[in-house]
Design a protein around this motif. Structure first.
Motif, PDB file in Angstrom:
ATOM      1  N   UNK A   1     -27.023 -44.327  58.912  1.00  0.00           N
ATOM      2  CA  UNK A   1     -27.566 -43.178  59.637  1.00  0.00           C
ATOM      3  C   UNK A   1     -26.844 -41.870  59.375  1.00  0.00           C
ATOM      4  N   UNK A   2     -26.031 -41.801  58.307  1.00  0.00           N
ATOM      5  CA  UNK A   2     -25.342 -40.538  58.021  1.00  0.00           C
ATOM      6  C   UNK A   2     -25.006 -40.447  56.538  1.00  0.00           C
ATOM      7  N   UNK A   3     -24.982 -39.228  55.991  1.00  0.00           N
ATOM      8  CA  UNK A   3     -24.571 -39.049  54.601  1.00  0.00           C
ATOM      9  C   UNK A   3     -23.143 -39.535  54.382  1.00  0.00           C
ATOM     10  N   UNK A   4     -22.854 -39.941  53.170  1.00  0.00           N
ATOM     11  CA  UNK A   4     -21.539 -40.433  52.761  1.00  0.00           C
ATOM     12  C   UNK A   4     -21.141 -41.719  53.484  1.00  0.00           C
TER      13      UNK A   4
ATOM     14  N   UNK B   1     -28.830 -34.030  53.496  1.00  0.00           N
ATOM     15  CA  UNK B   1     -27.409 -34.331  53.295  1.00  0.00           C
ATOM     16  C   UNK B   1     -26.538 -33.291  53.995  1.00  0.00           C
ATOM     17  N   UNK B   2     -26.869 -32.018  53.832  1.00  0.00           N
ATOM     18  CA  UNK B   2     -26.063 -30.958  54.454  1.00  0.00           C
ATOM     19  C   UNK B   2     -26.164 -30.998  55.976  1.00  0.00           C
ATOM     20  N   UNK B   3     -27.368 -31.246  56.508  1.00  0.00           N
ATOM     21  CA  UNK B   3     -27.544 -31.293  57.962  1.00  0.00           C
ATOM     22  C   UNK B   3     -26.799 -32.481  58.575  1.00  0.00           C
ATOM     23  N   UNK B   4     -26.820 -33.605  57.868  1.00  0.00           N
ATOM     24  CA  UNK B   4     -26.263 -34.814  58.447  1.00  0.00           C
ATOM     25  C   UNK B   4     -24.798 -35.031  58.208  1.00  0.00           C
TER      26      UNK B   4
END
Length: 315
Positions: free
Chosen positions: A120-123, A274-277
């Motif tokens: 549920x999140x980038x990276x 990606x940037x938002x999360x």
């Protein structure tokens, strides 16, 4: 950078730098540059392009079924030849079978870590895979690194050999530009089980996950990326050489990351997500790994066979 990669950087039509000067700058032996390369079999190249199109549409096709479909199209081909070309292309049927992509002898295999995980999140999870890119007079291999939560392509590289170096180069770029993931997932191919690749992940403190045998669905997002890239770019353009392929793929990935709306992301672009999360979880786009099967059932219709057009020869 490997010698084949450096050789691909030569510009034989450069208006200023001679081949001698370019070889000196790249650290290449001129004898290897001037020596003519073995010519590709045009019939094999045409057949490989058709195998690739069929495989993108129906990735469960093994060499037996692939041969039957090619024969149904009027092609005179035996299974042994299809098996050989599929090995060259680095593809095999997705689905349960005794063995899938094989690691090199002595390479360590890591367990699959994504089962029943909510991503549920980038990276949180990155993935990597290699695909075949056809050209007018040859072919290349493309590796890409994908962030699962956002579907963003973080780095990619082209190579004319299935070595480890271009995969490590892509990994280094992704780590330098986007930080590091908690988990990195790949198949069990020798490039990803190599000490150079796994060692780079381990030194960065990244947990390593590898698909189980026959578990094609474990890396479904990057398989979808390949399908979109080929139907929207590669098959439409018909690259004449590596320079055209590199430019075309770079343009498409820039479009995919920054401008192409993604249905699974509520119409947003992968890089925007990606940037938002990066500062918090993406609850509305969470990937539940227990539900991957429903998400992967749709498959496009294979493009019709088209008459081959003459393409320029690679210098």
């Amino acid at each position: 950078m490997s010698t084949p990669d450096r050789r691909a950087m030569l510009d034989r039509a450069h208006p200023v730098l001679s081949i001698r000067g370019q070889c000196r700058l790249l650290g290449l032996a001129r004898s290897g540059v001037y020596r003519p390369r073995p010519s590709n079999d045009d019939a094999d190249l045409a057949l490989m392009r058709r195998i690739d199109a069929l495989f993108m549409a129906w990735p469960f096709l093994g060499s037996r079924r692939m041969t039957a479909m090619l024969r149904a199209e009027g092609l005179s081909v035996n299974r042994k030849r299809v098996q050989r070309l599929m090995r060259v292309m680095g593809i095999e049927a997705l689905g349960p079978k005794p063995r899938t992509t094989k690691p090199a002898p002595g390479h360590k295999i890591f367990p699959y870590l994504l089962r029943e995980m909510v991503i549920d999140r980038p990276n949180q999870v990155w993935a990597a895979d290699i695909t075949y890119i056809p050209m007018g007079r040859g072919f290349l291999y493309l590796v890409a690194i994908l962030d699962w939560a956002s579907r963003a392509v973080l780095a990619w590289r082209l190579s004319n050999t299935m070595d480890t170096a271009f995969c490590v180069d892509a990994l280094d770029e992704a780590l330098a530009r986007f930080g590091r993931p908690a988990i990195f997932n790949t198949d069990q191919g020798s490039q990803f089980t190599s000490a150079a690749f796994t060692g780079r992940l381990a030194s960065a403190g990244i947990r390593i996950s590898m698909d189980g045998r026959g578990r094609w669905i474990d890396n479904v997002f990057i398989e979808r990326l390949w399908r979109s890239l080929k139907y929207e770019e590669v098959y439409l353009k018909g690259y004449g050489d590596g320079r055209e392929a590199r430019a075309g793929i770079a343009t498409w990935i820039g479009f995919y990351n920054g401008r192409r709306p993604h249905q699974a992301l509520a119409g947003r672009t992968p890089m925007a997500v990606w940037r938002e999360g990066i500062t918090g979880p993406l609850t509305d786009n969470a990937v539940d790994m227990t539900l991957r099967l429903d998400d992967a059932r749709a498959s496009p219709t294979c493009p019709p066979r088209q008459q081959q057009q003459p393409t320029p020869q690679v210098a």
